[in-house]
Each structure stands twice: as structure tokens, then as C-alpha cells.
Design a protein around this motif. Structure first.
Motif, PDB file in Angstrom:
ATOM      1  N   ALA A  61       0.855  -1.202   0.000  1.00  0.00           N
ATOM      2  CA  ALA A  61       0.000   0.000   0.000  1.00  0.00           C
ATOM      3  C   ALA A  61       0.886   1.245   0.000  1.00  0.00           C
ATOM      4  O   ALA A  61       1.803   1.361   0.815  1.00  0.00           O
ATOM      5  CB  ALA A  61      -0.902  -0.002   1.233  1.00  0.00           C
ATOM      6  N   ALA A  62       0.629   2.159  -0.930  1.00  0.00           N
ATOM      7  CA  ALA A  62       1.420   3.393  -1.042  1.00  0.00           C
ATOM      8  C   ALA A  62       0.440   4.555  -0.948  1.00  0.00           C
ATOM      9  O   ALA A  62      -0.270   4.856  -1.906  1.00  0.00           O
ATOM     10  CB  ALA A  62       2.162   3.418  -2.377  1.00  0.00           C
ATOM     11  N   LEU A  63       0.372   5.176   0.223  1.00  0.00           N
ATOM     12  CA  LEU A  63      -0.718   6.116   0.508  1.00  0.00           C
ATOM     13  C   LEU A  63      -0.175   7.517   0.776  1.00  0.00           C
ATOM     14  O   LEU A  63       0.783   7.685   1.535  1.00  0.00           O
ATOM     15  CB  LEU A  63      -1.488   5.629   1.741  1.00  0.00           C
ATOM     16  CG  LEU A  63      -2.035   4.200   1.639  1.00  0.00           C
ATOM     17  CD1 LEU A  63      -2.505   3.707   2.997  1.00  0.00           C
ATOM     18  CD2 LEU A  63      -3.175   4.150   0.624  1.00  0.00           C
ATOM     19  N   PHE A  64      -0.815   8.489   0.193  1.00  0.00           N
ATOM     20  CA  PHE A  64      -0.422   9.885   0.385  1.00  0.00           C
ATOM     21  C   PHE A  64      -1.662  10.675   0.807  1.00  0.00           C
ATOM     22  O   PHE A  64      -2.698  10.577   0.141  1.00  0.00           O
ATOM     23  CB  PHE A  64       0.127  10.480  -0.915  1.00  0.00           C
ATOM     24  CG  PHE A  64       1.368   9.769  -1.396  1.00  0.00           C
ATOM     25  CD1 PHE A  64       2.621  10.152  -0.944  1.00  0.00           C
ATOM     26  CD2 PHE A  64       1.266   8.708  -2.289  1.00  0.00           C
ATOM     27  CE1 PHE A  64       3.755   9.487  -1.367  1.00  0.00           C
ATOM     28  CE2 PHE A  64       2.404   8.032  -2.714  1.00  0.00           C
ATOM     29  CZ  PHE A  64       3.650   8.422  -2.257  1.00  0.00           C
ATOM     30  N   TYR A  65      -1.511  11.451   1.882  1.00  0.00           N
ATOM     31  CA  TYR A  65      -2.655  12.243   2.339  1.00  0.00           C
ATOM     32  C   TYR A  65      -2.225  13.639   2.751  1.00  0.00           C
ATOM     33  O   TYR A  65      -1.254  13.798   3.503  1.00  0.00           O
ATOM     34  CB  TYR A  65      -3.318  11.600   3.564  1.00  0.00           C
ATOM     35  CG  TYR A  65      -3.904  10.233   3.305  1.00  0.00           C
ATOM     36  CD1 TYR A  65      -5.120  10.100   2.645  1.00  0.00           C
ATOM     37  CD2 TYR A  65      -3.242   9.091   3.736  1.00  0.00           C
ATOM     38  CE1 TYR A  65      -5.661   8.838   2.420  1.00  0.00           C
ATOM     39  CE2 TYR A  65      -3.777   7.826   3.515  1.00  0.00           C
ATOM     40  CZ  TYR A  65      -4.985   7.711   2.851  1.00  0.00           C
ATOM     41  OH  TYR A  65      -5.520   6.465   2.628  1.00  0.00           O
ATOM     42  N   ASN A  66      -2.979  14.644   2.314  1.00  0.00           N
ATOM     43  CA  ASN A  66      -2.861  15.981   2.882  1.00  0.00           C
ATOM     44  C   ASN A  66      -3.534  15.982   4.243  1.00  0.00           C
ATOM     45  O   ASN A  66      -4.631  15.422   4.397  1.00  0.00           O
ATOM     46  CB  ASN A  66      -3.632  16.994   2.022  1.00  0.00           C
ATOM     47  CG  ASN A  66      -2.911  17.334   0.742  1.00  0.00           C
ATOM     48  OD1 ASN A  66      -1.711  17.113   0.609  1.00  0.00           O
ATOM     49  ND2 ASN A  66      -3.647  17.891  -0.208  1.00  0.00           N
ATOM     50  N   LEU A  67      -2.907  16.647   5.205  1.00  0.00           N
ATOM     51  CA  LEU A  67      -3.559  16.844   6.495  1.00  0.00           C
ATOM     52  C   LEU A  67      -3.619  18.339   6.798  1.00  0.00           C
ATOM     53  O   LEU A  67      -2.605  18.966   7.127  1.00  0.00           O
ATOM     54  CB  LEU A  67      -2.817  16.111   7.617  1.00  0.00           C
ATOM     55  CG  LEU A  67      -2.809  14.581   7.551  1.00  0.00           C
ATOM     56  CD1 LEU A  67      -2.057  13.999   8.756  1.00  0.00           C
ATOM     57  CD2 LEU A  67      -4.215  13.983   7.474  1.00  0.00           C
ATOM     58  N   GLY A  68      -4.788  18.899   6.625  1.00  0.00           N
ATOM     59  CA  GLY A  68      -5.015  20.313   6.930  1.00  0.00           C
ATOM     60  C   GLY A  68      -6.503  20.484   7.171  1.00  0.00           C
ATOM     61  O   GLY A  68      -7.291  19.576   6.904  1.00  0.00           O
ATOM     62  N   THR A  69      -6.894  21.661   7.664  1.00  0.00           N
ATOM     63  CA  THR A  69      -8.331  21.886   7.892  1.00  0.00           C
ATOM     64  C   THR A  69      -9.009  22.399   6.637  1.00  0.00           C
ATOM     65  O   THR A  69     -10.235  22.377   6.529  1.00  0.00           O
ATOM     66  CB  THR A  69      -8.560  22.944   8.995  1.00  0.00           C
ATOM     67  OG1 THR A  69      -8.042  24.193   8.511  1.00  0.00           O
ATOM     68  CG2 THR A  69      -7.868  22.565  10.285  1.00  0.00           C
ATOM     69  N   GLY A  70      -8.203  22.926   5.705  1.00  0.00           N
ATOM     70  CA  GLY A  70      -8.762  23.526   4.494  1.00  0.00           C
ATOM     71  C   GLY A  70      -9.107  24.996   4.680  1.00  0.00           C
ATOM     72  O   GLY A  70      -9.527  25.654   3.728  1.00  0.00           O
ATOM     73  N   ALA A  71      -8.933  25.509   5.904  1.00  0.00           N
ATOM     74  CA  ALA A  71      -9.299  26.916   6.168  1.00  0.00           C
ATOM     75  C   ALA A  71      -8.071  27.816   6.025  1.00  0.00           C
ATOM     76  O   ALA A  71      -7.145  27.707   6.835  1.00  0.00           O
ATOM     77  CB  ALA A  71      -9.855  27.046   7.581  1.00  0.00           C
ATOM     78  N   PRO A  72      -8.050  28.686   4.994  1.00  0.00           N
ATOM     79  CA  PRO A  72      -6.902  29.588   4.885  1.00  0.00           C
ATOM     80  C   PRO A  72      -6.967  30.681   5.953  1.00  0.00           C
ATOM     81  O   PRO A  72      -8.016  31.298   6.135  1.00  0.00           O
ATOM     82  CB  PRO A  72      -7.051  30.192   3.482  1.00  0.00           C
ATOM     83  CG  PRO A  72      -8.466  29.969   3.081  1.00  0.00           C
ATOM     84  CD  PRO A  72      -9.024  28.852   3.911  1.00  0.00           C
ATOM     85  N   THR A  73      -5.870  30.894   6.655  1.00  0.00           N
ATOM     86  CA  THR A  73      -5.827  31.898   7.732  1.00  0.00           C
ATOM     87  C   THR A  73      -4.607  32.774   7.512  1.00  0.00           C
ATOM     88  O   THR A  73      -3.498  32.270   7.312  1.00  0.00           O
ATOM     89  CB  THR A  73      -5.729  31.184   9.109  1.00  0.00           C
ATOM     90  OG1 THR A  73      -6.805  30.246   9.207  1.00  0.00           O
ATOM     91  CG2 THR A  73      -5.816  32.164  10.249  1.00  0.00           C
ATOM     92  N   SER A  74      -4.818  34.087   7.554  1.00  0.00           N
ATOM     93  CA  SER A  74      -3.705  35.005   7.281  1.00  0.00           C
ATOM     94  C   SER A  74      -2.891  35.262   8.545  1.00  0.00           C
ATOM     95  O   SER A  74      -3.341  34.980   9.667  1.00  0.00           O
ATOM     96  CB  SER A  74      -4.246  36.330   6.740  1.00  0.00           C
ATOM     97  OG  SER A  74      -4.845  37.056   7.795  1.00  0.00           O
ATOM     98  N   VAL A  75      -1.712  35.833   8.343  1.00  0.00           N
ATOM     99  CA  VAL A  75      -0.855  36.182   9.489  1.00  0.00           C
ATOM    100  C   VAL A  75      -1.608  37.153  10.405  1.00  0.00           C
ATOM    101  O   VAL A  75      -1.608  37.000  11.633  1.00  0.00           O
ATOM    102  CB  VAL A  75       0.481  36.794   8.996  1.00  0.00           C
ATOM    103  CG1 VAL A  75       1.311  37.312  10.171  1.00  0.00           C
ATOM    104  CG2 VAL A  75       1.275  35.764   8.185  1.00  0.00           C
ATOM    105  N   LEU A  76      -2.294  38.136   9.810  1.00  0.00           N
ATOM    106  CA  LEU A  76      -3.029  39.102  10.647  1.00  0.00           C
ATOM    107  C   LEU A  76      -4.158  38.431  11.414  1.00  0.00           C
ATOM    108  O   LEU A  76      -4.432  38.769  12.571  1.00  0.00           O
ATOM    109  CB  LEU A  76      -3.582  40.249   9.784  1.00  0.00           C
ATOM    110  CG  LEU A  76      -2.541  41.158   9.120  1.00  0.00           C
ATOM    111  CD1 LEU A  76      -3.220  42.295   8.366  1.00  0.00           C
ATOM    112  CD2 LEU A  76      -1.553  41.725  10.139  1.00  0.00           C
ATOM    113  N   GLU A  77      -4.808  37.442  10.802  1.00  0.00           N
ATOM    114  CA  GLU A  77      -5.882  36.727  11.509  1.00  0.00           C
ATOM    115  C   GLU A  77      -5.327  35.906  12.680  1.00  0.00           C
ATOM    116  O   GLU A  77      -5.978  35.775  13.713  1.00  0.00           O
ATOM    117  CB  GLU A  77      -6.654  35.832  10.539  1.00  0.00           C
ATOM    118  CG  GLU A  77      -7.549  36.644   9.605  1.00  0.00           C
ATOM    119  CD  GLU A  77      -8.122  35.825   8.451  1.00  0.00           C
ATOM    120  OE1 GLU A  77      -9.200  36.201   7.969  1.00  0.00           O
ATOM    121  OE2 GLU A  77      -7.485  34.832   8.012  1.00  0.00           O
TER     122      GLU A  77
END
Ligand code: UFG
Length: 330
Positions: free
Chosen positions: A245-261
Motif C-alpha cells: 500500500a502506497a498512501l499519500f494524504y494531505n492533512l489540513g483543515t482547508g481553512a486559509p488563515t492570514s498572518v493578521l488573523e
């Protein structure tokens, strides 16, 4: 499962060890404490003070008891340093990993979970980033991770190892009880630096770049909680039962957040002002990186519990307010 956790005393590794133990698995930690912290390793995890490049030490560990699976967090992770000292990164992150893989295979262990990174994508052609997009790292750090991903693919094909490579976005936050958390030396990451500036124990936070093509002109990132990252490492176990099995996954929330935020969230959570200075762009920073993590959700049932920046900063604050100077072991 009995899991060898390389880099188990580091930031993400130590959170994962906790979750492994809580889920009833056994953890054997390998760490040479170049960056890790002894206090981050729970007493019920067996600890080996050795480098992943130490083949003899690895042999002893694999011989001393059946290991079912290896998780590998033991990488150098400073993008800027990787540009100025690339060999340090290739030697540890690539050669060191090959030594670990070689030892693992010599002892018949064929399941591997690898900490990869969104830095393998370089500057993405479109957003959010999906796993199938071209990978073109813009710094040696990202390249070292991509080199290992490619070696893993070849090993899955040639020797039927099964592996998952998790491409982390911006790891952040701390254990819910505030007992372990982020402590890098030097610290370069936005959230601990912003909190430290608010506490008055670090200099004013430099905002790197206010001319990016983003809504508020600062960089967008996808901050994902360290415990959410850890849960994915355990959720993938069943999939690794299949040889090759050769598995690749992104792990993120999908929510872009800026430095100011992020700064606003730190001020809201801590009720302290973050002193800031405007600075030029930092070399090697892509304007925006955020994930499409639908594949991890679909295939692993992985859904981040922390879905926005405020609760992530709250958990980081629990750690930094308790231990403003971190583990204090340097
Ligand atoms: N930033 C500042 N001031 C600081 C520190 C950071 O403005 O003092 C900004 C950066 O420019 C960036 C954002 O905050 O826009 C986040 O920076 P971090 O250093 O916290 O994180 P990075 O996005 O640079 O790094 C993360 C991981 C790396 C990974 C990289 C991929 O820590 O391991 O994402 O780009 F390789």
C-alpha cells in the motif's frame, strides 16, 4: 501494535506517542535529543537515546522486541536553514531515513508512517491543494521530504512495504491538558512567536510581508492541530495491512488563515496585545498554502476536531501560559 516512533520526543512525535498509548498501543521512542525533549516522553513509553543514522542502535531496538510499525518524525524542519545548510538536511532527513528503512527491512518490519509536508508542493498552481498536484519544492527541506516519498514508492513496489506519507500543513496547538506543546530552539513559527511577544518574553513579532496577493496582503496558511495530525497516524493502521500500500494524504483543515488573523486570534485568546513590526517578505514563503483534505476524510474517516484558528490558539495558550519558556532543558 508495537510502534517504533523515531523523533518521539519532538513536537508532533510526542503528541502522537501520547495518543498511541491512550489508544492501547505500545510505544518505543527513538530520539537523539538534538531537538527533542525528555520531559515530552511519557514514562510508559520505552526510550532509546540514539540517532536514526545509528544502524547498530537500530539493530538492537529491532532485535529487542517485535516492532509492528515504524513512525518517522525525526526530521530537521527549518525551511530557511535548509537553504543555507542543505547537506545537514540531506544527511539527516534523507540518508538518516534510508538507514532507518534499511534496518527496518533487515528485521522484517514492513509498515511505515512518514511525516511529509505541504512544502513538497512548492508554489501550487491552484488552491486548495490536492494530493495529485505536481510536486516541485522550492527549498531543500521540501526536496528532502519528496526524495523520501519517492524512495518509499520504490520500496512499496520492490519490497512490498506498506506506507502512508502524511503531508502536513502548518502544525499548531498543544495537548488539551497543556502538559506538552511546541518548544523549538530556535523558534521560527508564527503562533509561539506571537504568543511570546504578547507575553513580553520575545521581541515584537515581525510580520513578514504585507504585499502578498491575498485579501489582507499577508500570507495564508492552513493551521492544523497537532492532536488532529496524530489521530490520522493511528487511523491509517488498517490500510497498512495491505502489502505494497502506497498512501499519500494531505492533512489540513482547508481553512486559509492570514498572518493578521492569527495575530487577532492570539490577542483575543490571551487578552494581551501582540506588539508587531512590519518586515519584508521572508525568503521562500509561498503566498498561500491550504489543503483539500477530502481524501483523508474519505479513506480514513479523518476529520479535524479543531476547525478554526481560535481553538487552536487557545490550546497553544494553555501550554505557553503554563510553560512560558518551554521545557527549559537547553
Ligand atoms: N511569519 C511571520 N512572522 C514570523 C514567523 C512567521 O510573519 O515571525 C509568517 C510566515 O511568513 C508565514 C506564516 O507566518 O507566512 C507561517 O510561518 P511559520 O514559520 O509558522 O510556518 P511556515 O508556513 O513557514 O512553515 C510550515 C512548516 C514547515 C513547512 C512549511 C511549508 O513549519 O515545516 O510550512 O511551507 F515546510
Amino acid at each position: 501494535m508495537k510502534v517504533l516512533v523515531a523523533g518521539g520526543a519532538g513536537y508532533i512525535g510526542s503528541h502522537c506517542v501520547r495518543q498511541l498509548l491512550a489508544a492501547g498501543h505500545e510505544s518505543v521512542v527513538l530520539d537523539n535529543f538534538a531537538y527533542g525533549h525528555r520531559a515530552a516522553v511519557p514514562a510508559d513509553a520505552k526510550l532509546h537515546d540514539a540517532s536514526l543514522a545509528d544502524a547498530a542502535a537500530l539493530d538492537c531496538i529491532f532485535k529487542s522486541g517485535r516492532i509492528d510499525l515504524v513512525m518517522h518524525f525525526a526530521a530537521f524542519c527549518y525551511v530557511g536553514e535548509s537553504v543555507t545548510a542543505p547537506l545537514k538536511y540531506y544527511l539527516n532527513n534523507v540518508t538518516g531515513t534510508y538507514t532507518l528503512l534499511d534496518a527496518m527491512l533487515r528485521h522484517g518490519v514492513k509498515k511505515f508512517v512518514f511525516s511529509s509536508t505541504c512544502a513538497t508542493y512548492g508554489v501550487p498552481a491552484s488552491l486548495p491543494i490536492v494530493e495529485g498536484m505536481p510536486q516541485a519544492p522550492i527549498n531543500p527541506y521540501g526536496q528532502t521530504k519528496l526524495d523520501v516519498e519517492n524512495a518509499l514508492k520504490a520500496l512499496a513496489h520492490a519490497q512490498s512495504i506498506s506506507f502512508a506519507a502524511f503531508r502536513y500543513f502548518n502544525a499548531a496547538g498543544a495537548a488539551e491538558d497543556g502538559s506538552i506543546g511546541e518548544d523549538h530552539d530556535p523558534e521560527t513559527h508564527l503562533i509561539p512567536l506571537a504568543i511570546g511577544a504578547a507575553q513580553g518574553i520575545r521581541p515584537a513579532l515581525q510580520i513578514f510581508g504585507t504585499d502578498y496577493p491575498t485579501p489582507d496582503k499577508t500570507c495564508l496558511r492552513d493551521y492544523v492541530h497537532v492532536d488532529d495530525l496524530s489521530r490520522a497516524h493511528i487511523a491509517v493502521f488498517d490500510k497498512l495491512a495491505k502489502p505494497g500500500a502506497a498512501l499519500f494524504y494531505n492533512l489540513g483543515t482547508g481553512a486559509p488563515t492570514s498572518v493578521l488573523e492569527v495575530i487577532q486570534a492570539v490577542e483575543m485568546v490571551t487578552q494581551l496585545k501582540v506588539p508587531v513590526k512590519y518586515a519584508p517578505r521572508r525568503e521562500g514563503d509561498p503566498p498561500a498554502l491550504y489543503a483539500n483534505a477530502a481524501k483523508a476524510q474519505r479513506e480514513l474517516g479523518w476529520k479535524p476536531k479543531f476547525r478554526s484558528i481560535e481553538p487552536i490558539v487557545e490550546s497553544a495558550w494553555r501550554w505557553h501560559s503554563r510553560k512560558p519558556r518551554g521545557y527549559e532543558d537547553r
